[in-house]
Write a protein that holds these residues in place. Sequence first.
Motif, PDB file in Angstrom:
ATOM      1  N   VAL A 214      28.259 -64.092  46.531  1.00 21.73           N
ATOM      2  CA  VAL A 214      29.067 -63.221  47.377  1.00 21.73           C
ATOM      3  C   VAL A 214      30.406 -62.906  46.713  1.00 21.73           C
ATOM      4  N   PHE A 215      30.723 -63.632  45.650  1.00 17.17           N
ATOM      5  CA  PHE A 215      32.011 -63.430  44.987  1.00 17.17           C
ATOM      6  C   PHE A 215      31.933 -63.980  43.570  1.00 17.17           C
ATOM      7  N   SER A 216      32.589 -63.294  42.659  1.00 14.20           N
ATOM      8  CA  SER A 216      32.750 -63.808  41.301  1.00 14.20           C
ATOM      9  C   SER A 216      34.153 -63.452  40.856  1.00 14.20           C
ATOM     10  N   GLY A 217      34.879 -64.401  40.310  1.00  9.77           N
ATOM     11  CA  GLY A 217      36.272 -64.141  39.969  1.00  9.77           C
ATOM     12  C   GLY A 217      36.721 -64.831  38.709  1.00  9.77           C
ATOM     13  N   GLY A 218      37.764 -64.280  38.125  1.00 12.80           N
ATOM     14  CA  GLY A 218      38.357 -64.881  36.931  1.00 12.80           C
ATOM     15  C   GLY A 218      37.408 -64.942  35.762  1.00 12.80           C
ATOM     16  N   VAL A 219      36.572 -63.897  35.572  1.00 17.54           N
ATOM     17  CA  VAL A 219      35.632 -63.902  34.452  1.00 17.54           C
ATOM     18  C   VAL A 219      36.429 -63.588  33.183  1.00 17.54           C
ATOM     19  N   ARG A 220      36.698 -64.610  32.402  1.00 16.89           N
ATOM     20  CA  ARG A 220      37.542 -64.464  31.207  1.00 16.89           C
ATOM     21  C   ARG A 220      36.680 -64.558  29.957  1.00 16.89           C
ATOM     22  N   LYS A 257      22.448 -73.267  13.127  1.00 13.40           N
ATOM     23  CA  LYS A 257      22.418 -74.150  11.953  1.00 13.40           C
ATOM     24  C   LYS A 257      23.493 -75.225  12.025  1.00 13.40           C
ATOM     25  N   SER A 258      24.367 -75.157  13.018  1.00 11.47           N
ATOM     26  CA  SER A 258      25.407 -76.176  13.185  1.00 11.47           C
ATOM     27  C   SER A 258      25.346 -76.732  14.593  1.00 11.47           C
ATOM     28  N   ARG A 259      26.142 -77.750  14.865  1.00 11.49           N
ATOM     29  CA  ARG A 259      26.183 -78.354  16.197  1.00 11.49           C
ATOM     30  C   ARG A 259      27.425 -77.918  16.977  1.00 11.49           C
ATOM     31  N   GLU A 260      28.232 -77.079  16.379  1.00 10.72           N
ATOM     32  CA  GLU A 260      29.475 -76.669  17.017  1.00 10.72           C
ATOM     33  C   GLU A 260      29.212 -75.572  18.049  1.00 10.72           C
ATOM     34  N   MET A 261      29.706 -75.772  19.268  1.00  3.73           N
ATOM     35  CA  MET A 261      29.576 -74.796  20.345  1.00  3.73           C
ATOM     36  C   MET A 261      30.979 -74.416  20.810  1.00  3.73           C
ATOM     37  N   ASN A 262      31.247 -73.117  20.855  1.00  8.35           N
ATOM     38  CA  ASN A 262      32.564 -72.622  21.251  1.00  8.35           C
ATOM     39  C   ASN A 262      32.496 -71.939  22.610  1.00  8.35           C
ATOM     40  N   LEU A 263      33.547 -72.137  23.401  1.00 14.70           N
ATOM     41  CA  LEU A 263      33.620 -71.501  24.710  1.00 14.70           C
ATOM     42  C   LEU A 263      33.804 -69.997  24.534  1.00 14.70           C
ATOM     43  N   THR A 264      32.929 -69.209  25.158  1.00 13.05           N
ATOM     44  CA  THR A 264      33.045 -67.753  25.073  1.00 13.05           C
ATOM     45  C   THR A 264      33.485 -67.135  26.394  1.00 13.05           C
ATOM     46  N   THR A 265      33.030 -67.687  27.520  1.00 11.75           N
ATOM     47  CA  THR A 265      33.324 -67.094  28.824  1.00 11.75           C
ATOM     48  C   THR A 265      33.413 -68.186  29.881  1.00 11.75           C
ATOM     49  N   TYR A 266      34.277 -67.982  30.873  1.00 11.08           N
ATOM     50  CA  TYR A 266      34.405 -68.926  31.976  1.00 11.08           C
ATOM     51  C   TYR A 266      34.693 -68.148  33.251  1.00 11.08           C
ATOM     52  N   CYS A 267      34.140 -68.605  34.362  1.00 17.11           N
ATOM     53  CA  CYS A 267      34.457 -67.975  35.644  1.00 17.11           C
ATOM     54  C   CYS A 267      34.113 -68.917  36.787  1.00 17.11           C
ATOM     55  N   LEU A 268      34.450 -68.490  37.997  1.00 12.66           N
ATOM     56  CA  LEU A 268      34.093 -69.216  39.210  1.00 12.66           C
ATOM     57  C   LEU A 268      33.316 -68.261  40.111  1.00 12.66           C
ATOM     58  N   THR A 269      32.136 -68.693  40.539  1.00 12.46           N
ATOM     59  CA  THR A 269      31.272 -67.874  41.386  1.00 12.46           C
ATOM     60  C   THR A 269      31.052 -68.580  42.723  1.00 12.46           C
ATOM     61  N   VAL A 270      31.072 -67.824  43.796  1.00 14.38           N
ATOM     62  CA  VAL A 270      30.818 -68.385  45.130  1.00 14.38           C
ATOM     63  C   VAL A 270      29.438 -67.926  45.591  1.00 14.38           C
ATOM     64  N   MET A 271      28.591 -68.905  45.908  1.00 15.73           N
ATOM     65  CA  MET A 271      27.230 -68.644  46.370  1.00 15.73           C
ATOM     66  C   MET A 271      27.113 -69.061  47.836  1.00 15.73           C
ATOM     67  N   VAL A 272      26.241 -68.366  48.585  1.00 21.98           N
ATOM     68  CA  VAL A 272      25.949 -68.772  49.953  1.00 21.98           C
ATOM     69  C   VAL A 272      24.440 -68.913  50.113  1.00 21.98           C
ATOM     70  N   ALA A 273      24.060 -69.792  51.035  1.00 24.75           N
ATOM     71  CA  ALA A 273      22.638 -69.966  51.352  1.00 24.75           C
ATOM     72  C   ALA A 273      22.246 -68.969  52.428  1.00 24.75           C
ATOM     73  N   ARG A 274      20.978 -68.537  52.388  1.00 21.55           N
ATOM     74  CA  ARG A 274      20.504 -67.557  53.364  1.00 21.55           C
ATOM     75  C   ARG A 274      19.238 -68.062  54.050  1.00 21.55           C
ATOM     76  N   ASP A 275      19.093 -67.674  55.319  1.00 21.03           N
ATOM     77  CA  ASP A 275      17.864 -68.005  56.035  1.00 21.03           C
ATOM     78  C   ASP A 275      16.821 -66.913  55.800  1.00 21.03           C
ATOM     79  N   ALA A 276      15.690 -67.008  56.497  1.00 18.71           N
ATOM     80  CA  ALA A 276      14.587 -66.068  56.281  1.00 18.71           C
ATOM     81  C   ALA A 276      14.961 -64.639  56.653  1.00 18.71           C
TER      82      ALA A 276
END
Length: 323
Positions: A214-220, A257-276
Amino acid sequence: MTETPASNSVTLRFLAAPMDVGHSGSVDAGTVLEWVDKAAYAAAVGWAKSYCVTAYVGNIHFADPVNSGDMVEVEATIVYTGRSSMHIRTVVSSGDPKGGPATMRSQCMVIFVAVGEDGKPIPVQQFEPVTAGEIEQRDHALARIKVREQIVEAMNRQEYTDAGTAERVTLRFMAAPTDVNWGGKVHGGIVMKWIDEAAYVCASRYCGMDTVAVFSGGVRFYRPLLIGHVVEVEARLVYTGTKGMHIAVHVRSGDPKSREMNLTTYCLTVMVARDADGNSVPVPSWVPVSEEDKRLHAHARELLEIRGTAPGNRLPNHLLAKG
């Protein structure tokens, strides 16, 4: 020969296809974000006359869903320019292709940066608002700059380790050639689609129900993600409201070929549960256990309070009730 002035607005129109429908039964938030990024890119490139990269995607609220067969309009309008940045307001609307008014489904601010052949930022033509509406949108963008800086600062202060005990999932795969953008890197919209998928898995596992964003914010976007690199999309629950599950998502990548992983993107997402029937329903309250849990829980509360100060925003109901 007189050069035609650059337009500050682009509108994409198309039909939502059956393959756009995701796990929710309608078009998923990740696909909508992909559309938003493409429209904003078209507006940015048309204005800057150079290659542009996604730098930031602001708060996007997902209202009514887009369904398969809907006529979709994604309008992207430049409302403010910095030295090399373009602040682009995007509005997604959809409706019956047989006629009738389109309904707005979501809107957000996207920031693109123009870059040269060396990948470094280059100056862009300055946008000068003329009409009352353009001036209002420019002022709205300026008012959100301080809020965005506070959000980015708060997000950068946080550390995520294995000391956390909350629900967490990590998706791993390789960035494929089909994910490429016009600059040879992974398309920003594709990255946001991955973020939505990881948040869905994390939230659904936590509550045991179907969930939607329902929301996604601060996608950097910190750095480009390259085709052929190994990708990790880690989603972790950090906070629950009455119905919302706040999921912090980190995207990392690196050469296989290496084990190094770099941060590319970060954000906070808000999810909600739904009924039928598609209605949002309460979810179990998450109680922080470890010190890291408590710190990240407080961090999510802080972000809610910062966003509540932005023009047109307010605190969510569950925090207002405690005020």
